[in-house]
Design an enzyme around this catalytic site. Structure first.
Site: not given
Ligand code: PMP
Length: 286
Positions: A52, A105, A151, A184
């Site tokens: 990732r 750049r 991320k 989320e």
């Molecule tokens: N959503 C967000 C926005 C996150 O930052 C994270 C990780 N802290 C997650 C979901 C959960 O991802 P993971 O299970 O890979 O930690």
């Protein structure tokens, strides 16, 4: 013991681990990162996290000056140097130092940082009694603006949501997407259980594809649960029998209230408990 921090191939004591104030990671949030757990000396799903990390970097056209295998080795070596059996790993890749101005750049070398430290967890009572969350007005980044699948070091979208949640006295903030669907939480993915079916928003809802989310989906399928990655709305949350969040730090944490409405019985439910136990075993067997 003072944490030893990896910076570009060398280990420094925490106070001496430094990068330039001209780094575009600082100036513009131009960079990517990961959060990884160590359980009893084992790094949980290291390959998936490094995958990732490389995908996030690729999405922002940032070339990591290490191969995938070298990155895995650097992370393992930093964990060993810190002698940590249980903890948290934070790999960070910044765009590097440059001039003021956005153009990547104009930057020099990307900086590779690996921090290994203790993990800050929710107190145990939240795992026993469940969290309260609230839907916030800050929507998740529109996927056509900044994809939530990246991320990146720019977490303001999530931080603004977190601030709203804190103001309303909740432990996590539920974010909708630009269509008003459930996306989320500020740092966790969300799952619901309704009539024995496990449901979670699909990646297309505009979410980070959580590694813990992936592990929970695998565990549920292995246990022959019925699983649906489907569009969910607040209505689904309000009528759910169970709700829980997943994340590297939180693992699987029950949610018993959303927007001041009680979810299900108001107590962590049986499927949440079953998956928590299966997840605990997985972290030990990893
Ligand atoms: N959503 C967000 C926005 C996150 O930052 C994270 C990780 N802290 C997650 C979901 C959960 O991802 P993971 O299970 O890979 O930690």
């Amino acid at each position: 013991m003072t944490p030893k921090v990896y910076v570009n191939g060398k280990l420094f004591d925490k106070p001496d681990a430094k990068i330039s104030v001209y780094d575009h990671g600082l100036l513009y949030g131009d960079g990517v990162f990961e959060g990884i757990r160590i359980y009893e000396g084992r790094i949980f799903r290291l390959k998936e996290h490094v995958d990732r990390l490389f995908e996030s970097a690729r999405a922002i056209k940032l070339e990591i000056p290490l191969s995938h295998a070298q990155m895995m080795e650097a992370i393992q070596a930093t964990v060993s140097a810190n002698n940590k059996r249980n903890g948290y790993i934070r790999p960070i890749i910044t765009r590097g130092a440059g001039y003021l101005g956005l153009d990547p750049r104009k930057t020099s070398d990307p900086q590779i940082i690996i921090i290994v430290d203790d993990i800050s967890l929710y107190p145990p009572e939240f795992y026993e009694n469940g969290l309260e969350i609230a839907t916030v007005s800050t929507i998740r980044n529109h996927p056509a603006a900044v994809s939530p699948r990246i991320k990146s070091l720019n977490y303001l979208n999530n931080i603004l949501a977190k601030i709203e949640g804190v103001i309303s006295g909740c432990q996590e903030s539920l974010m909708l997407n630009h269509l008003g669907e459930i996306a989320e939480c500020s740092g966790d993915n969300i799952f619901l259980v309704r009539d024995g079916v496990l449901k979670t928003p699909p990646v297309e809802a505009g979410i980070l594809e959580g590694i813990t989310r992936g592990a929970v989906l695998e565990l549920a399928r292995a246990a022959k649960m019925s699983v649906q990655e489907m569009t969910l709305t607040r209505h689904d949350v309000y009528i759910a029998d169970e709700c829980f969040l997943t994340g590297t730090a939180a693992e699987i944490i029950p949610v018993v209230k959303c927007d001041a409405r009680v979810i299900g019985t108001g107590k962590p439910g049986p499927i949440t408990r079953q998956l928590r136990e299966a997840f605990r075993q997985l972290t030990m067997a990893n």
